[in-house]
Scaffold this active site. Structure first.
Site, PDB file in Angstrom:
ATOM      1  N   LYS A  99     -40.718   6.314 -10.738  1.00 16.43           N
ATOM      2  CA  LYS A  99     -41.457   7.535 -10.421  1.00 16.43           C
ATOM      3  C   LYS A  99     -40.992   8.576 -11.424  1.00 16.43           C
ATOM      4  O   LYS A  99     -39.858   9.050 -11.373  1.00 16.43           O
ATOM      5  CB  LYS A  99     -41.166   7.992  -8.988  1.00 16.43           C
ATOM      6  CG  LYS A  99     -41.846   9.325  -8.679  1.00 16.43           C
ATOM      7  CD  LYS A  99     -41.487   9.873  -7.311  1.00 16.43           C
ATOM      8  CE  LYS A  99     -41.911  11.335  -7.225  1.00 16.43           C
ATOM      9  NZ  LYS A  99     -41.478  11.989  -5.984  1.00 16.43           N
ATOM     10  N   THR A 147     -39.543  15.142   2.905  1.00 17.19           N
ATOM     11  CA  THR A 147     -38.971  16.250   3.672  1.00 17.19           C
ATOM     12  C   THR A 147     -39.526  16.360   5.093  1.00 17.19           C
ATOM     13  O   THR A 147     -38.764  16.552   6.049  1.00 17.19           O
ATOM     14  CB  THR A 147     -39.210  17.573   2.917  1.00 17.19           C
ATOM     15  OG1 THR A 147     -38.626  17.455   1.629  1.00 17.19           O
ATOM     16  CG2 THR A 147     -38.591  18.754   3.637  1.00 17.19           C
TER      17      THR A 147
END
Lengths: 257, 70
Positions: free
Chosen positions: A97, A207
Site C-alpha cells: 500500500k 480508526t
C-alpha cells in the site's frame, strides 16, 4: 459468486482492515475476524531495541490473511520505495500500500511523489495499491503505469468525517479499470455502505473500528454495511426524484368525488 | 572495541563482544530475528542471510519490523 479481484487474486471480502490503534493484539485479532477481512494492512518501523515488548502482529495468522504493508511515514518517493523494498524482504510477497504523506497535519498524499514511486515499484514487480486524494486524473495516470488498484480517500486519515469526496470518487469509479478501494476517513458503517452503493469495489477501515468502544462489534457492523452496500449496488439502485411517487394505488379511494 | 550505528544510535562493543554477524547482533540485543528485516549500509539483508552476513566495526545497520498500522 461476486468476488473482488486484485492483481489476479480473488477475495470474497470487500472490507480491508488496518491494524493500527487497537488497544490490544487480542482485540485487533478478534476485530479482523469479525470483519471477515482477508487483507490487513501493517506498517514498518525501526525495532525498539530498548523495549523488547511482544510483537503485536504475532496475533495475526499470516496463512489466513494477506498482510499488506504500507509505506506510512514516507514523505518522498524515495522513502516510500525504500520501505516497500524492506517490506518485501520481510513478507516475501510483493504487495504494497503506497502512501506518501509529507504533511503531518492532514496526512494528505503527495500525488507527484506517489506517481513517481508507483512507476518505479511496478517496474520492480510490486503489486501497488496507491493511497491518493480523490483525483480522477491521477487515478488514470496510476492505472496507466500499472497500479493494481486506486485507493482514493473519503476524508483525511482517521478523521471519521465520511465521504467528503463523493463527487470525485464517482468519477474515479466511472473511469476505473482497476478496483477502486475507498480508504481513509470512513467513520461509520453507513459511510462504508454509501461508498459501496456508489460502486466502490472495496473499502479500507481502521480508526473507526479500532477506536470504537467495542471494536469487535463495530467490525461486524462494518462487515454487514459493506455487504449491504455491495448488494444494493448490484441490485441497481432506484431513481431519485424531486416529487413524491405514490407507492400505493391512486385509484379505488373510499371517497365520493 | 567496535562501534555499530544501530537504528540511528551508536553502540560500542568491547573487542571480545563485537557481534560477528547480523544473527549474532540480534541475539546480543535479545531481538527475535524471525520478525526482523535488516538493512546494512543501505543494502537489504534477507533473514535467511542473517547468520552469514558479517558485521564490521563502523557499519550502519537498520533493524525494522512490522507494527500495527493502517
Amino acid at each position: 459468486m461476486d468476488k473482488l479481484v486484485i492483481a489476479g487474486k480473488q477475495f470474497t471480502s470487500r472490507l480491508l482492515i488496518g491494524t493500527g490503534k487497537f488497544s490490544s493484539s487480542k482485540s485487533m485479532a478478534q476485530a479482523i475476524d469479525a470483519a471477515g477481512a482477508q487483507i490487513v494492512t501493517v506498517a514498518l518501523r525501526r525495532v525498539d531495541i530498548t523495549n523488547k515488548d511482544d510483537d503485536m502482529l504475532s496475533a495475526i495468522d499470516r496463512n489466513k490473511y494477506l498482510l499488506l504493508p504500507n509505506t506510512s511515514g514516507a514523505r518522498t518517493a524515495d522513502e516510500a520505495i525504500r520501505l516497500a523494498r524492506l517490506a518485501r524482504a520481510a513478507t516475501g510477497i510483493n504487495w504494497v500500500k503506497l502512501e506518501v504523506t509529507p504533511d503531518p497535519y492532514y496526512l494528505l498524499p503527495d500525488p507527484i511523489e506517489t506517481l513517481k514511486a508507483a512507476e518505479i515499484l511496478v517496474k520492480e514487480g510490486f503489486v501497488v495499491l496507491p493511497y491518493i486524494n480523490a483525483d480522477p486524473i491521477l487515478s488514470k495516470k496510476l492505472q496507466d503505469v500499472g497500479t493494481a488498484t486506486v485507493m482514493p480517500l473519503a476524508s483525511p486519515i482517521g478523521s471519521n468525517q465520511g465521504l467528503k469526496t463523493r463527487a470525485a470518487i464517482e468519477i474515479i469509479i466511472e473511469q476505473a479499470n482497476v478496483p477502486v478501494v475507498v480508504d481513509a476517513g470512513l467513520g461509520l458503517p453507513s459511510h462504508a455502505a454509501e461508498a459501496m452503493e456508489m460502486g466502490a469495489d472495496a473499502v479500507l477501515v481502521n480508526t473507526a473500528i479500532a477506536t470504537a468502544v467495542e471494536p469487535v462489534k463495530m467490525a461486524e457492523a462494518f462487515k454487514l454495511a459493506v455487504a449491504a452496500g455491495r448488494m444494493a449496488y448490484l441490485s441497481g439502485t432506484a431513481a431519485e426524484s424531486k416529487k413524491a411517487n405514490a407507492s400505493s394505488p391512486l385509484t379505488g379511494f373510499l371517497r365520493n368525488e | 572495541m567496535g562501534l555499530l550505528k544501530i537504528n540511528g544510535k551508536e553502540k560500542i562493543f568491547p573487542d571480545n563482544k563485537m557481534p560477528v554477524t547480523i544473527a549474532d547482533l540480534l541475539r546480543h540485543l535479545g531481538v527475535d530475528s524471525t520478525t526482523v528485516v535488516a538493512e546494512l549500509e543501505g543494502q537489504i539483508i534477507e533473514r535467511k542471510n542473517f547468520s552469514t552476513t558479517p558485521l564490521l566495526a563502523g557499519q550502519t545497520i537498520e533493524l525494522v519490523r512490522f507494527v500495527p498500522g493502517g
